[in-house]
Design a protein around this motif. Structure first.
Motif, PDB file in Angstrom:
ATOM      1  N   THR A 312       0.848  -1.193   0.000  1.00  0.00           N
ATOM      2  CA  THR A 312       0.000   0.000   0.000  1.00  0.00           C
ATOM      3  C   THR A 312       0.889   1.250   0.000  1.00  0.00           C
ATOM      4  N   THR A 313       0.499   2.249  -0.798  1.00  0.00           N
ATOM      5  CA  THR A 313       1.240   3.512  -0.853  1.00  0.00           C
ATOM      6  C   THR A 313       0.567   4.544   0.046  1.00  0.00           C
ATOM      7  N   ALA A 314       1.339   5.120   0.943  1.00  0.00           N
ATOM      8  CA  ALA A 314       0.872   6.226   1.783  1.00  0.00           C
ATOM      9  C   ALA A 314       1.492   7.521   1.265  1.00  0.00           C
ATOM     10  N   PHE A 315       0.967   8.634   1.747  1.00  0.00           N
ATOM     11  CA  PHE A 315       1.387   9.948   1.273  1.00  0.00           C
ATOM     12  C   PHE A 315       1.590  10.874   2.465  1.00  0.00           C
ATOM     13  N   ALA A 316       2.560  11.771   2.341  1.00  0.00           N
ATOM     14  CA  ALA A 316       2.827  12.736   3.403  1.00  0.00           C
ATOM     15  C   ALA A 316       3.165  14.084   2.783  1.00  0.00           C
ATOM     16  N   PRO A 317       2.803  15.185   3.459  1.00  0.00           N
ATOM     17  CA  PRO A 317       3.231  16.505   2.977  1.00  0.00           C
ATOM     18  C   PRO A 317       4.744  16.586   2.920  1.00  0.00           C
ATOM     19  N   VAL A 318       5.256  17.479   2.102  1.00  0.00           N
ATOM     20  CA  VAL A 318       6.697  17.695   2.037  1.00  0.00           C
ATOM     21  C   VAL A 318       7.196  18.143   3.411  1.00  0.00           C
ATOM     22  N   PRO A 327      14.453  29.186   5.458  1.00  0.00           N
ATOM     23  CA  PRO A 327      14.911  30.148   4.442  1.00  0.00           C
ATOM     24  C   PRO A 327      14.631  31.580   4.852  1.00  0.00           C
ATOM     25  N   LYS A 328      15.342  32.492   4.212  1.00  0.00           N
ATOM     26  CA  LYS A 328      15.223  33.919   4.535  1.00  0.00           C
ATOM     27  C   LYS A 328      13.807  34.427   4.268  1.00  0.00           C
ATOM     28  N   ASP A 329      13.260  34.153   3.099  1.00  0.00           N
ATOM     29  CA  ASP A 329      11.904  34.593   2.748  1.00  0.00           C
ATOM     30  C   ASP A 329      10.912  33.466   3.013  1.00  0.00           C
ATOM     31  N   TYR A 330      10.763  33.092   4.274  1.00  0.00           N
ATOM     32  CA  TYR A 330       9.931  31.942   4.643  1.00  0.00           C
ATOM     33  C   TYR A 330       8.551  32.412   5.053  1.00  0.00           C
ATOM     34  N   GLU A 331       7.521  31.779   4.509  1.00  0.00           N
ATOM     35  CA  GLU A 331       6.148  32.161   4.832  1.00  0.00           C
ATOM     36  C   GLU A 331       5.444  31.073   5.634  1.00  0.00           C
ATOM     37  N   GLY A 332       6.108  30.624   6.673  1.00  0.00           N
ATOM     38  CA  GLY A 332       5.477  29.764   7.655  1.00  0.00           C
ATOM     39  C   GLY A 332       4.955  28.432   7.163  1.00  0.00           C
ATOM     40  N   GLY A 333       5.670  27.769   6.279  1.00  0.00           N
ATOM     41  CA  GLY A 333       5.285  26.425   5.882  1.00  0.00           C
ATOM     42  C   GLY A 333       4.276  26.346   4.764  1.00  0.00           C
ATOM     43  N   LYS A 334       4.055  27.415   4.021  1.00  0.00           N
ATOM     44  CA  LYS A 334       3.230  27.339   2.821  1.00  0.00           C
ATOM     45  C   LYS A 334       4.037  26.684   1.711  1.00  0.00           C
ATOM     46  N   VAL A 397      -5.776   6.194   1.282  1.00  0.00           N
ATOM     47  CA  VAL A 397      -6.521   7.331   0.749  1.00  0.00           C
ATOM     48  C   VAL A 397      -6.584   8.472   1.755  1.00  0.00           C
ATOM     49  N   GLU A 398      -6.751   8.145   3.015  1.00  0.00           N
ATOM     50  CA  GLU A 398      -6.855   9.189   4.036  1.00  0.00           C
ATOM     51  C   GLU A 398      -5.599  10.052   4.069  1.00  0.00           C
ATOM     52  N   SER A 399      -4.424   9.418   3.994  1.00  0.00           N
ATOM     53  CA  SER A 399      -3.186  10.200   4.029  1.00  0.00           C
ATOM     54  C   SER A 399      -3.038  11.049   2.777  1.00  0.00           C
ATOM     55  N   LEU A 400      -3.503  10.552   1.636  1.00  0.00           N
ATOM     56  CA  LEU A 400      -3.437  11.335   0.403  1.00  0.00           C
ATOM     57  C   LEU A 400      -4.352  12.551   0.492  1.00  0.00           C
ATOM     58  N   GLN A 401      -5.554  12.364   1.005  1.00  0.00           N
ATOM     59  CA  GLN A 401      -6.480  13.488   1.153  1.00  0.00           C
ATOM     60  C   GLN A 401      -5.925  14.530   2.113  1.00  0.00           C
ATOM     61  N   ASN A 402      -5.349  14.086   3.218  1.00  0.00           N
ATOM     62  CA  ASN A 402      -4.782  15.021   4.186  1.00  0.00           C
ATOM     63  C   ASN A 402      -3.581  15.762   3.616  1.00  0.00           C
ATOM     64  N   THR A 403      -2.810  15.082   2.788  1.00  0.00           N
ATOM     65  CA  THR A 403      -1.625  15.689   2.187  1.00  0.00           C
ATOM     66  C   THR A 403      -1.991  16.790   1.202  1.00  0.00           C
ATOM     67  N   LEU A 404      -3.045  16.554   0.433  1.00  0.00           N
ATOM     68  CA  LEU A 404      -3.444  17.528  -0.582  1.00  0.00           C
ATOM     69  C   LEU A 404      -4.386  18.600  -0.050  1.00  0.00           C
ATOM     70  N   PHE A 405      -5.324  18.186   0.806  1.00  0.00           N
ATOM     71  CA  PHE A 405      -6.421  19.079   1.167  1.00  0.00           C
ATOM     72  C   PHE A 405      -6.585  19.282   2.670  1.00  0.00           C
ATOM     73  N   GLY A 406      -5.592  18.891   3.461  1.00  0.00           N
ATOM     74  CA  GLY A 406      -5.694  19.052   4.912  1.00  0.00           C
ATOM     75  C   GLY A 406      -5.829  20.506   5.321  1.00  0.00           C
ATOM     76  N   ASP A 407      -6.370  20.725   6.501  1.00  0.00           N
ATOM     77  CA  ASP A 407      -6.610  22.090   6.984  1.00  0.00           C
ATOM     78  C   ASP A 407      -5.330  22.902   7.100  1.00  0.00           C
ATOM     79  N   ASP A 408      -4.205  22.239   7.344  1.00  0.00           N
ATOM     80  CA  ASP A 408      -2.940  22.950   7.517  1.00  0.00           C
ATOM     81  C   ASP A 408      -2.252  23.282   6.197  1.00  0.00           C
ATOM     82  N   ILE A 409      -2.708  22.686   5.107  1.00  0.00           N
ATOM     83  CA  ILE A 409      -2.026  22.834   3.823  1.00  0.00           C
ATOM     84  C   ILE A 409      -2.405  24.161   3.175  1.00  0.00           C
ATOM     85  N   GLN A 410      -1.419  25.014   2.966  1.00  0.00           N
ATOM     86  CA  GLN A 410      -1.611  26.291   2.291  1.00  0.00           C
ATOM     87  C   GLN A 410      -0.544  26.450   1.219  1.00  0.00           C
ATOM     88  N   TYR A 411      -0.860  27.288   0.212  1.00  0.00           N
ATOM     89  CA  TYR A 411       0.048  27.402  -0.930  1.00  0.00           C
ATOM     90  C   TYR A 411       0.489  28.842  -1.152  1.00  0.00           C
TER      91      TYR A 411
END
Length: 464
Positions: A312-318, A327-334, A397-411
Motif C-alpha cells: 500500500t502507498t501512503a502519502f505525506a506533505p513535504v 529560508p530567509k523569505d519563509y512564509e510559515g510552511g506554505k 486514501v486518508e493520508s493522500l487526502q490530508n496531504t493535498l487538502f488538509g486544513d494545515d495545507i496552504q500554498y
C-alpha cells in the motif's frame, strides 16, 4: 516558474498533468457555468446571427483535443454571442508551441486566449508587452484574484494570468514498510530532520537486496528541496538577490551527504548518476521506502501493469525545514504550487469575450477532468477520486487526502521576481551540488563559489 526548474517543468508537463485542460461538456447548472455566465458582456458582441469570434491557442495532443472541443462547445452553447475557434499550434509539445506563438505575436496577429505551461512563460511574454493585463476586467466582475486562484502572476500590480491547473509536491511512502518499522504516516509539520530519522529506520537488508530508506533523484528538487517547495522562487529572494547563500543550501547539501555516507539510508548520488535510475521504479520495485515527488504520480500506485507491486502507498506533505535552517523569505510552511495558466493576448479585439472564456475554462466542472484545478473553489476531491480509480486498496486514501487538502495545507502565491536566466542558475546549482557530493570540498567553499557565480549571472542578466 518564477522560471521553471526541472522539477517544475516535470510537474507542469508530466503524465496526466500536462497540456491544456482536457474537459468535456458540463451541465449548465454547475457552479463554474453559473460564474462564467455572470462574467460580463462578450465585448463588442455582434447580433445573434453574427457572434463575436475569438481563438483559443494551446498544445493539445490528439486525446486532449476532443475534451477541449467538447468544453468549448458547451461554452458556446451557454454563450451564443461568442464563437471560439480551437487552434492547436503544435500538438503535444509546449516548447515548440511557444516558439510558434511568439512568431504569431511578432507577425501582428490578433491573439485572444492562450494556454501557457508555466509562470516563466507568462512573465517572459508579459514583460515584452505581448499580454493584456486583467485588472480592469477583474474589477468589472467584482473578482479578487487572490481569492480565486492559488497562483496569480503579477508585474507592477498588473495581473496577467488565470491558473488553469495545479500540481503539488508530496512524499510517497511504502506503508507496509512503515508498519513493519512501527512508524506512523507523517503529518504536516514534520521536518527534514524527521525525514532523515525515518529513512534510517526504513533501511532494510544489505547489498543488492537492500531497500534504502529513501531515494533522491538528479533534479534540483532533490538538491535543495526547501528552496523548491517552500520558497516562491528557487533562485532569487523577493529583493532580487541570489538565494544560493540561503541557510537551506548548507543544511540540505549536508543532509544529503550525511544520509549517504553516515546513515547509508540513501543510494549514493554517484550511483544514481551512473545508473540513470528512474525514481518511480526505485519506489515501486521496493528499492526505496520513501520518495519525494508530485501529484502527477497519483495514478501510479494503481497502475499494476507498469508498476507491479503488492504494498500500500501512503502519502505525506513535504517536510519543512527545521528551525535552524529556515529560508530567509519563509512564509510559515506554505508550499509552492505550479500549473498551466491561461492568458489574454495584448492584440485581442475582444477582451470581455476572452475574459469570459478564461473564467469558464478555469472554473467549469467536468466529468473527465484529470488535472487538479487552479481555482480555489473547485471540487478537487472529485478529480482525486477519478485519478485513484478502482484500485483503492493500493492507496492509503486518508493520508493522500490530508496531504493535498488538509486544513494545515496552504500554498504560496506567485513570486514578484521575474527570473530569465534559469538555465544558467540551474547549472550553478547542479555544479555546486556535484562539487560537494563527489569531492572533499567543504560546504562553505562550495556555497561561496555558488553565490559568486550566481551573483555574476544576476548582475549581468537580471533586473530586480
Amino acid at each position: 516558474m518564477k522560471q521553471m526548474s526541472k522539477r517544475r517543468a516535470a510537474a507542469a508537463l508530466a503524465l496526466l498533468l500536462t497540456g491544456a485542460i482536457a474537459v468535456s461538456g458540463c451541465g449548465g447548472n454547475s457552479a463554474g457555468s453559473q460564474e462564467a455566465s455572470n462574467g460580463g458582456s462578450a465585448g463588442n458582441p455582434g447580433s445573434a446571427s453574427e457572434p463575436v469570434s475569438i481563438k483559443y491557442y494551446n498544445w493539445d495532443n490528439e486525446a486532449q483535443t476532443a475534451g477541449t472541443d467538447a468544453m468549448l462547445a458547451d461554452f458556446m452553447k451557454q454563450n451564443p454571442d461568442i464563437k471560439v475557434e480551437h487552434v492547436v499550434l503544435v500538438p503535444g509539445d509546449s516548447v515548440e508551441m511557444l516558439k510558434k506563438l511568439d512568431f504569431l505575436i511578432s507577425s501582428g496577429e490578433a491573439v485572444d486566449v492562450v494556454a501557457l505551461p508555466n509562470l516563466g512563460a507568462v512573465y517572459e511574454r508579459a514583460t515584452r508587452g505581448a499580454l493584456s493585463p486583467l485588472n480592469e476586467l477583474y474589477e468589472q466582475n467584482s473578482l479578487v484574484p487572490e481569492e480565486e486562484y492559488y497562483v496569480n502572476p503579477k508585474i507592477d500590480d498588473q495581473y496577467y494570468g488565470m491558473q488553469l491547473t495545479s500540481s503539488f509536491n508530496y512524499v510517497l511512502l511504502n506503508k507496509d514498510a512503515l508498519d513493519e518499522a512501527g512508524l506512523p504516516v507523517p503529518a504536516y509539520g514534520w521536518t527534514w530532520d524527521d525525514y532523515r530519522d525515518y529513512a534510517k529506520k526504513l533501511n532494510k537488508g544489505e547489498g543488492v537486496d537492500k531497500r534504502y530508506g529513501t531515494y533522491f533523484h538528479t533534479w534540483e528538487l532533490y538538491m535543495n528541496a526547501p528552496a523548491q517547495t517552500v520558497m516562491k522562487d528557487p533562485f532569487r529572494y523577493d529583493d532580487g538577490s541570489t538565494i544560493l547563500a540561503d541557510p537551506t543550501y548548507k543544511y540540505f547539501f549536508q543532509l544529503r551527504k550525511d544520509m549517504e555516507a553516515a546513515d547509508q539510508s540513501a543510494k549514493p548520488y554517484a550511483d544514481v548518476l551512473a545508473a540513470k535510475l528512474n525514481y518511480r521504479t526505485e519506489f515501486f520495485n521496493e528499492e526505496a521506502a520513501m520518495v519525494l515527488t508530485g501529484s502527477w504520480t497519483i495514478p501510479d500506485p494503481g497502475n499494476q501493469e507498469q508498476y507491479p507491486h503488492s504494498f500500500t502507498t501512503a502519502f505525506a506533505p513535504v517536510p519543512l525545514p527545521p528551525a535552524n535552517a529556515e529560508p530567509k523569505d519563509y512564509e510559515g510552511g506554505k508550499y509552492f504550487t505550479s500549473g498551466t495558466q491561461v492568458v489574454m493576448g495584448a492584440t485581442t479585439k475582444h477582451k470581455e469575450a476572452s475574459f469570459k472564456l478564461m473564467r469558464y475554462m478555469t472554473t467549469a466542472d467536468s466529468e473527465s477532468r484529470l488535472e487538479f484545478s487552479g481555482w480555489k473553489k473547485a471540487d478537487n476531491q472529485v478529480v482525486l477520486d477519478r485519478l485513484i480509480g478502482e484500485d483503492r486498496e493500493l492507496y492509503d486514501v486518508e493520508s493522500l487526502q490530508n496531504t493535498l487538502f488538509g486544513d494545515d495545507i496552504q500554498y504560496l502565491d506567485a513570486s514578484s521576481v521575474i527570473t530569465v536566466s534559469t538555465s544558467e542558475l540551474t547549472k550553478v546549482i547542479n555544479d555546486g551540488f556535484s562539487k560537494f557530493m563527489l569531492s572533499d570540498e567543504s560546504i562553505d567553499d562550495v556555497q561561496k563559489w555558488m553565490v559568486d557565480e550566481a551573483g555574476k549571472i544576476i548582475n549581468e542578466k537580471e533586473s530586480k
